[in-house]
Motif scaffolding. Sequence first.
Motif, PDB file in Angstrom:
ATOM      1  N   SER A  79       0.825  -1.211   0.000  1.00  0.00           N
ATOM      2  CA  SER A  79       0.000   0.000   0.000  1.00  0.00           C
ATOM      3  C   SER A  79       0.857   1.258   0.000  1.00  0.00           C
ATOM      4  O   SER A  79       0.502   2.262  -0.616  1.00  0.00           O
ATOM      5  CB  SER A  79      -0.922   0.022   1.220  1.00  0.00           C
ATOM      6  OG  SER A  79      -1.779  -1.093   1.207  1.00  0.00           O
ATOM      7  N   PHE A  80       1.980   1.209   0.695  1.00  0.00           N
ATOM      8  CA  PHE A  80       2.843   2.372   0.877  1.00  0.00           C
ATOM      9  C   PHE A  80       3.834   2.544  -0.268  1.00  0.00           C
ATOM     10  O   PHE A  80       4.354   3.631  -0.485  1.00  0.00           O
ATOM     11  CB  PHE A  80       3.596   2.236   2.207  1.00  0.00           C
ATOM     12  CG  PHE A  80       4.285   3.489   2.655  1.00  0.00           C
ATOM     13  CD1 PHE A  80       3.583   4.512   3.271  1.00  0.00           C
ATOM     14  CD2 PHE A  80       5.656   3.638   2.486  1.00  0.00           C
ATOM     15  CE1 PHE A  80       4.219   5.668   3.694  1.00  0.00           C
ATOM     16  CE2 PHE A  80       6.307   4.787   2.913  1.00  0.00           C
ATOM     17  CZ  PHE A  80       5.588   5.806   3.520  1.00  0.00           C
ATOM     18  N   GLY A  81       4.116   1.468  -0.991  1.00  0.00           N
ATOM     19  CA  GLY A  81       5.117   1.527  -2.056  1.00  0.00           C
ATOM     20  C   GLY A  81       6.518   1.277  -1.536  1.00  0.00           C
ATOM     21  O   GLY A  81       7.497   1.783  -2.086  1.00  0.00           O
ATOM     22  N   ALA A  82       6.629   0.498  -0.468  1.00  0.00           N
ATOM     23  CA  ALA A  82       7.933   0.189   0.129  1.00  0.00           C
ATOM     24  C   ALA A  82       8.250  -1.288  -0.073  1.00  0.00           C
ATOM     25  O   ALA A  82       7.369  -2.084  -0.392  1.00  0.00           O
ATOM     26  CB  ALA A  82       7.911   0.512   1.629  1.00  0.00           C
ATOM     27  N   ARG A  83       9.494  -1.629   0.141  1.00  0.00           N
ATOM     28  CA  ARG A  83       9.920  -3.031   0.100  1.00  0.00           C
ATOM     29  C   ARG A  83       9.833  -3.571   1.529  1.00  0.00           C
ATOM     30  O   ARG A  83      10.421  -2.978   2.441  1.00  0.00           O
ATOM     31  CB  ARG A  83      11.350  -3.141  -0.408  1.00  0.00           C
ATOM     32  CG  ARG A  83      11.485  -2.668  -1.841  1.00  0.00           C
ATOM     33  CD  ARG A  83      12.949  -2.589  -2.237  1.00  0.00           C
ATOM     34  NE  ARG A  83      13.076  -1.915  -3.514  1.00  0.00           N
ATOM     35  CZ  ARG A  83      13.769  -2.386  -4.535  1.00  0.00           C
ATOM     36  NH1 ARG A  83      14.411  -3.520  -4.439  1.00  0.00           N
ATOM     37  NH2 ARG A  83      13.833  -1.720  -5.664  1.00  0.00           N
ATOM     38  N   PRO A  84       9.138  -4.684   1.735  1.00  0.00           N
ATOM     39  CA  PRO A  84       9.050  -5.229   3.096  1.00  0.00           C
ATOM     40  C   PRO A  84      10.349  -5.919   3.482  1.00  0.00           C
ATOM     41  O   PRO A  84      10.939  -6.651   2.688  1.00  0.00           O
ATOM     42  CB  PRO A  84       7.906  -6.238   2.985  1.00  0.00           C
ATOM     43  CG  PRO A  84       7.931  -6.680   1.556  1.00  0.00           C
ATOM     44  CD  PRO A  84       8.388  -5.481   0.757  1.00  0.00           C
ATOM     45  N   LYS A  85      10.799  -5.667   4.704  1.00  0.00           N
ATOM     46  CA  LYS A  85      12.001  -6.320   5.228  1.00  0.00           C
ATOM     47  C   LYS A  85      11.768  -6.716   6.676  1.00  0.00           C
ATOM     48  O   LYS A  85      11.179  -5.960   7.453  1.00  0.00           O
ATOM     49  CB  LYS A  85      13.219  -5.390   5.167  1.00  0.00           C
ATOM     50  CG  LYS A  85      13.723  -5.104   3.766  1.00  0.00           C
ATOM     51  CD  LYS A  85      14.351  -6.313   3.128  1.00  0.00           C
ATOM     52  CE  LYS A  85      14.819  -6.016   1.713  1.00  0.00           C
ATOM     53  NZ  LYS A  85      15.390  -7.175   1.071  1.00  0.00           N
ATOM     54  N   ILE A  86      12.244  -7.886   7.013  1.00  0.00           N
ATOM     55  CA  ILE A  86      12.306  -8.316   8.398  1.00  0.00           C
ATOM     56  C   ILE A  86      13.736  -8.026   8.836  1.00  0.00           C
ATOM     57  O   ILE A  86      14.684  -8.554   8.247  1.00  0.00           O
ATOM     58  CB  ILE A  86      12.011  -9.829   8.547  1.00  0.00           C
ATOM     59  CG1 ILE A  86      10.680 -10.217   7.898  1.00  0.00           C
ATOM     60  CG2 ILE A  86      12.083 -10.237  10.011  1.00  0.00           C
ATOM     61  CD1 ILE A  86       9.456  -9.581   8.480  1.00  0.00           C
ATOM     62  N   GLY A  87      13.902  -7.158   9.833  1.00  0.00           N
ATOM     63  CA  GLY A  87      15.226  -6.836  10.361  1.00  0.00           C
ATOM     64  C   GLY A  87      15.449  -7.626  11.644  1.00  0.00           C
ATOM     65  O   GLY A  87      14.613  -7.562  12.544  1.00  0.00           O
TER      66      GLY A  87
END
Length: 163
Positions: A79-87
């Motif tokens: 929705s935001f236009g970001a890449r999802p990352k688990i840190g």
Amino acid sequence: MVRNEKGDRRERELVNRLDEAGFAVMRAPASGAATTRELPDVLAGDGDVFYAVEAKSSAGDPIYLTGEEVEALVYFSQSFGARPKIGVRFDREDWYFFHPSDLHVTDGGNYRVKKETALADGETIPDLKAVGEADDSDSDVEGVLQAVAQGVLSVEEATEMLS
């Protein structure tokens, strides 16, 4: 519900590390139990690439995320236009990052990251920064291919430019 003080400290540490690497970054203090909206812990971007990060830390045990946490991160990111990352950060180690699809899924539908997996396969903050720079070269390749398609460049000229 009281937030985990160590987790809060780790999130602030991540924000500072991303800031030092040149990202505009903010911690979403409304993540977790403070809101009914599912928000990532950290948002970071450098004008070329944007990340929504769910941050987790552990003394050394595997890190688990629920399927709901990961689904919420992916939904928000799309929705935001970001890449999802688990840190993930294990004690006495650096931060490592994974796309949700690269994580091990347990039989119960949860996600797991082991310390040895993070050290061997995780992306580092410089890796995240390099993605935006790599995207620039990808657009250069597209431009060269478009020039070939339009007849502006020959295949030989394009090959020489891209090698």
